[in-house]
Design a protein around this motif. Structure first.
Motif, PDB file in Angstrom:
ATOM      1  N   GLY A 136      40.965  41.731  25.529  1.00 28.53           N
ATOM      2  CA  GLY A 136      40.546  41.192  26.815  1.00 28.53           C
ATOM      3  C   GLY A 136      41.471  40.135  27.368  1.00 28.53           C
ATOM      4  N   VAL A 137      42.097  39.356  26.480  1.00 29.49           N
ATOM      5  CA  VAL A 137      42.962  38.276  26.949  1.00 29.49           C
ATOM      6  C   VAL A 137      44.176  38.815  27.706  1.00 29.49           C
ATOM      7  N   VAL A 138      44.569  40.053  27.414  1.00 33.34           N
ATOM      8  CA  VAL A 138      45.721  40.652  28.100  1.00 33.34           C
ATOM      9  C   VAL A 138      45.420  40.864  29.584  1.00 33.34           C
ATOM     10  N   LEU A 139      44.152  41.038  29.920  1.00 37.00           N
ATOM     11  CA  LEU A 139      43.769  41.360  31.295  1.00 37.00           C
ATOM     12  C   LEU A 139      43.423  40.128  32.125  1.00 37.00           C
ATOM     13  N   LEU A 140      43.502  38.938  31.559  1.00 39.45           N
ATOM     14  CA  LEU A 140      43.077  37.746  32.288  1.00 39.45           C
ATOM     15  C   LEU A 140      43.939  37.491  33.521  1.00 39.45           C
ATOM     16  N   ILE A 141      45.258  37.519  33.362  1.00 39.36           N
ATOM     17  CA  ILE A 141      46.140  37.266  34.509  1.00 39.36           C
ATOM     18  C   ILE A 141      46.014  38.367  35.554  1.00 39.36           C
ATOM     19  N   PRO A 142      46.026  39.669  35.168  1.00 37.33           N
ATOM     20  CA  PRO A 142      45.776  40.701  36.200  1.00 37.33           C
ATOM     21  C   PRO A 142      44.444  40.517  36.918  1.00 37.33           C
ATOM     22  N   LYS A 143      43.393  40.102  36.191  1.00 41.34           N
ATOM     23  CA  LYS A 143      42.112  39.861  36.836  1.00 41.34           C
ATOM     24  C   LYS A 143      42.228  38.773  37.893  1.00 41.34           C
ATOM     25  N   PHE A 144      42.906  37.685  37.539  1.00 37.58           N
ATOM     26  CA  PHE A 144      43.072  36.591  38.487  1.00 37.58           C
ATOM     27  C   PHE A 144      43.816  37.054  39.733  1.00 37.58           C
ATOM     28  N   LEU A 145      44.880  37.822  39.558  1.00 33.50           N
ATOM     29  CA  LEU A 145      45.667  38.292  40.693  1.00 33.50           C
ATOM     30  C   LEU A 145      44.842  39.209  41.589  1.00 33.50           C
ATOM     31  N   VAL A 146      44.069  40.111  40.977  1.00 35.99           N
ATOM     32  CA  VAL A 146      43.246  41.032  41.767  1.00 35.99           C
ATOM     33  C   VAL A 146      42.171  40.270  42.529  1.00 35.99           C
ATOM     34  N   LEU A 147      41.486  39.347  41.867  1.00 34.14           N
ATOM     35  CA  LEU A 147      40.441  38.568  42.536  1.00 34.14           C
ATOM     36  C   LEU A 147      41.014  37.761  43.690  1.00 34.14           C
ATOM     37  N   ASN A 148      42.189  37.195  43.477  1.00 31.57           N
ATOM     38  CA  ASN A 148      42.823  36.398  44.522  1.00 31.57           C
ATOM     39  C   ASN A 148      43.218  37.269  45.713  1.00 31.57           C
ATOM     40  N   GLN A 149      43.756  38.460  45.460  1.00 27.62           N
ATOM     41  CA  GLN A 149      44.169  39.349  46.537  1.00 27.62           C
ATOM     42  C   GLN A 149      42.962  39.893  47.308  1.00 27.62           C
ATOM     43  N   LEU A 150      41.848  40.106  46.623  1.00 28.20           N
ATOM     44  CA  LEU A 150      40.651  40.618  47.287  1.00 28.20           C
ATOM     45  C   LEU A 150      39.882  39.538  48.036  1.00 28.20           C
ATOM     46  N   GLY A 151      40.250  38.286  47.808  1.00 22.79           N
ATOM     47  CA  GLY A 151      39.589  37.190  48.500  1.00 22.79           C
ATOM     48  C   GLY A 151      38.243  36.803  47.931  1.00 22.79           C
ATOM     49  N   ILE A 152      37.967  37.178  46.687  1.00 27.16           N
ATOM     50  CA  ILE A 152      36.681  36.825  46.075  1.00 27.16           C
ATOM     51  C   ILE A 152      36.851  35.847  44.916  1.00 27.16           C
ATOM     52  N   TYR A 153      38.053  35.271  44.814  1.00 22.29           N
ATOM     53  CA  TYR A 153      38.264  34.250  43.783  1.00 22.29           C
ATOM     54  C   TYR A 153      37.404  33.028  44.097  1.00 22.29           C
ATOM     55  N   ASN A 154      36.874  32.407  43.050  1.00 21.34           N
ATOM     56  CA  ASN A 154      36.048  31.202  43.177  1.00 21.34           C
ATOM     57  C   ASN A 154      34.785  31.483  44.003  1.00 21.34           C
ATOM     58  N   SER A 155      34.115  32.577  43.657  1.00 17.76           N
ATOM     59  CA  SER A 155      32.868  32.943  44.333  1.00 17.76           C
ATOM     60  C   SER A 155      31.967  33.678  43.348  1.00 17.76           C
ATOM     61  N   TYR A 156      30.699  33.831  43.729  1.00 14.12           N
ATOM     62  CA  TYR A 156      29.785  34.594  42.883  1.00 14.12           C
ATOM     63  C   TYR A 156      30.222  36.048  42.761  1.00 14.12           C
ATOM     64  N   ALA A 157      30.793  36.580  43.832  1.00 15.69           N
ATOM     65  CA  ALA A 157      31.295  37.953  43.771  1.00 15.69           C
ATOM     66  C   ALA A 157      32.387  38.086  42.727  1.00 15.69           C
ATOM     67  N   GLY A 158      33.243  37.074  42.613  1.00 18.92           N
ATOM     68  CA  GLY A 158      34.290  37.101  41.602  1.00 18.92           C
ATOM     69  C   GLY A 158      33.743  37.056  40.193  1.00 18.92           C
ATOM     70  N   LEU A 159      32.588  36.420  40.010  1.00 22.85           N
ATOM     71  CA  LEU A 159      31.955  36.374  38.696  1.00 22.85           C
ATOM     72  C   LEU A 159      31.274  37.688  38.329  1.00 22.85           C
ATOM     73  N   VAL A 160      30.778  38.411  39.350  1.00 16.17           N
ATOM     74  CA  VAL A 160      29.925  39.563  39.088  1.00 16.17           C
ATOM     75  C   VAL A 160      30.670  40.890  39.173  1.00 16.17           C
TER      76      VAL A 160
END
Length: 295
Positions: A136-160
């Motif tokens: 799972g740790v390998v996917l942390l940075i890709p997850k951050f990049l995807v969430l940031n590009q989708l505009g849901i970083y730092n939101s409940y949507a980003g958590l769910v």
């Protein structure tokens, strides 16, 4: 003239010897289980004991399970001096949404892979299995990049949203659906039921053991999810329990060990998962053939 023999007397002696050997073996087996059970439970006993101690007693005797004197000051500080209620509410919201999403989407995907015939099905299932082997740790940075590009970083949507489906759940449901005979779906199809209707009304009710297992695993996994919260939110108002507890352990409340507060918060965080396991433990391990037996 008949020769005397001691065989009739020797047979009971051998039976008694075997019975004694079985009794000793069983005693040693249970003693070993009790020993390792106590070793496993001891940290939890320490956790409970220290959460009921005063700050000075916990610092002086951290490995003693007996509080002297008994104190609830740690629990009072949890609710009065931290954002524990907020973290608890966030965790409940995220966990319920993620659990419902995983049960629904994993079941749909598992049924499609088990019953539908389409090009690339084998490759898709192989890719899902491959995901299980990725740390799972390998996917942390890709997850951050995807969430940031989708505009849901730092939101409940980003958590769910990123947790609404997982490879392990799809695998569990696929294997269970394959154990159900295809014949149980034929009547529904003859009556004109669609694929989704057949899945929802016929097959899914038969998958109760797998659904309960998936619910338990999804609830536990999302309730204890920590790495994902690290890369999905930074706002303290969006912290879940694992993220909030990590903040406490890192010393956000100042100096001192503060064992009663930290261990008390950790104890409260384990209660929902413990209740879930106690209530549904008889369903957790269930023969996959139960579904076909009911059909």
């Amino acid at each position: 003239m008949a020769v005397p023999t001691d065989r009739p007397a020797a047979a009971p002696a051998r039976r008694d010897e075997r019975a004694a050997r079985t009794l000793v073996t069983r005693f040693l087996g249970y003693a070993t289980l009790v020993f390792f059970g106590l070793v496993f439970l001891y940290p939890f006993v320490i956790q409970i004991g220290n959460s009921l101690k005063t700050e000075s007693d916990a610092a002086a005797n951290p490995l003693s399970p007996f509080p002297d004197p008994l104190s609830l000051a740690g629990f009072e500080r949890i609710f009065a001096g931290t954002n524990f209620p907020l973290w608890l509410g966030n965790s409940l919201l995220v966990t319920v949404l993620v659990t419902l999403g995983r049960v629904f989407f994993d079941s749909l995907a598992g049924y499609a892979l088990a019953r539908l015939r389409f090009r690339g099905r084998g490759g898709l299932f192989a890719a899902i299995i491959a995901v299980l082997a990725v740390p799972g740790v390998v996917l942390l940075i890709p997850k951050f990049l995807v969430l940031n590009q989708l505009g849901i970083y730092n939101s409940y949507a980003g958590l769910v949203v990123p947790l609404l489906a997982d490879a392990a759940g799809v695998f569990i449901m696929k294997q269970f659906f394959e154990s159900i005979p295809v014949s149980v779906e034929e009547a529904a199809r003859i009556d004109g039921a669609s694929i989704f209707r057949t899945f929802w009304s016929v097959v899914l009710p038969m998958a109760k053991p797998a659904l309960i297992t998936l619910t338990i695993l999804s609830f536990q996994g999302s309730w204890n999810e920590f790495p994902h919260s690290l890369v999905s939110v930074q706002d303290p108002d969006l912290f879940t329990l694992p993220r909030g507890l990590a903040d406490l352990v890192s010393g956000s409340l100042g100096s001192g060990t503060q064992y009663p507060l930290k261990l008390g918060a950790a104890l409260l965080a384990t209660i929902p998962v413990a209740i879930l396991f106690v209530v549904f433990q008889r369903y957790f391990v269930r023969d996959a053939n139960d579904g076909s037996d009911k059909g």
